[in-house]
Design an enzyme around this catalytic site. Structure first.
Site, short mmCIF file in Angstrom:
data_model
loop_
_atom_site.label_atom_id
_atom_site.label_comp_id
_atom_site.label_asym_id
_atom_site.label_seq_id
_atom_site.Cartn_x
_atom_site.Cartn_y
_atom_site.Cartn_z
N HIS A 150 -67.22 -1.63 45.55
CA HIS A 150 -67.44 -0.25 45.99
C HIS A 150 -67.76 -0.20 47.48
O HIS A 150 -67.20 0.61 48.22
CB HIS A 150 -68.62 0.39 45.23
N ARG A 177 -58.05 -1.96 41.68
CA ARG A 177 -58.19 -3.37 41.33
C ARG A 177 -56.98 -3.90 40.60
O ARG A 177 -56.68 -5.08 40.64
CB ARG A 177 -59.41 -3.58 40.44
N LYS A 223 -73.15 11.46 29.23
CA LYS A 223 -73.21 10.00 29.27
C LYS A 223 -74.58 9.54 29.74
O LYS A 223 -75.16 10.09 30.67
CB LYS A 223 -72.15 9.44 30.23
N SER A 254 -68.54 -2.21 37.42
CA SER A 254 -69.93 -1.92 37.08
C SER A 254 -70.23 -2.35 35.65
O SER A 254 -71.29 -2.91 35.37
CB SER A 254 -70.22 -0.43 37.25
#
Length: 174
Positions: A31, A104, A55, A141
């Site tokens: 990040h 990614r 969430k 993460s």
């Protein structure tokens, strides 16, 4: 007269502002790589933590924002904020012209391309998809949290404040 010539004569051009949106639960070196690179391309970069009430993250929104402020303190044109709802609405309200995101993998590209096309269709918001540094291509993460929970060493994958806070969170959980 060219745009550069107008600027030299004292005209003021609009600030080029981008957003790096994400959950940042927690922020990783991947990040930070994207944020730093975006900060070189835009006048201002807003690191925006998405708030999703449905969430439950490991860190609260405020904890994530605090860590991001510390991580980006050395970048004078970066500020941290949060948003809820549609990103395009947040961008319109804050005069943000572009989204900067890291990629990614091919699966990231498929998802981000759809989002970029939808955002452009909704409001004309542009998206800059940046290839991640290969050193962080596997870092997410979710994986960082999972490895930490199982006692693995992720210190080299996250900024120092994140490593400290992750260690504290998981030691509290016992």
């Amino acid at each position: 007269m060219s745009a550069q010539g107008a600027t030299l004569l004292g005209s003021v051009r609009a600030m080029r502002r981008a957003v790096c949106p994400g959950s940042y639960d927690p922020a990783t070196n991947g990040h930070l790589d994207i944020i730093e690179r975006a900060a070189k391309l835009f006048d201002e970069v807003v690191v925006a933590v998405g708030v999703n009430k449905s969430k439950k993250g490991l860190f609260t929104t405020e904890e994530r924002m605090d860590m991001l402020r510390e991580i980006t303190a050395k970048l004078p044109n970066v500020r941290v904020d949060s948003w809820q709802g549609l990103l395009v609405d947040y961008c319109r309200e804050n005069d943000i012209i572009a989204v900067a995101k890291g990629l990614r993998s091919v699966s990231d590209f498929d998802y981000e391309l759809q989002m970029a096309q939808m955002n452009r269709e909704l409001t004309g918001l542009e998206t800059l998809l940046m290839a991640n540094n290969p050193a962080y291509g596997f870092v997410s993460s979710s994986l960082v949290k999972e490895v930490t929970a199982l006692g693995g060493d992720i210190e080299h994958l996250v900024p120092p404040i994140v490593f400290k806070r992750l260690s504290e969170k998981y030691s509290e959980r016992g």
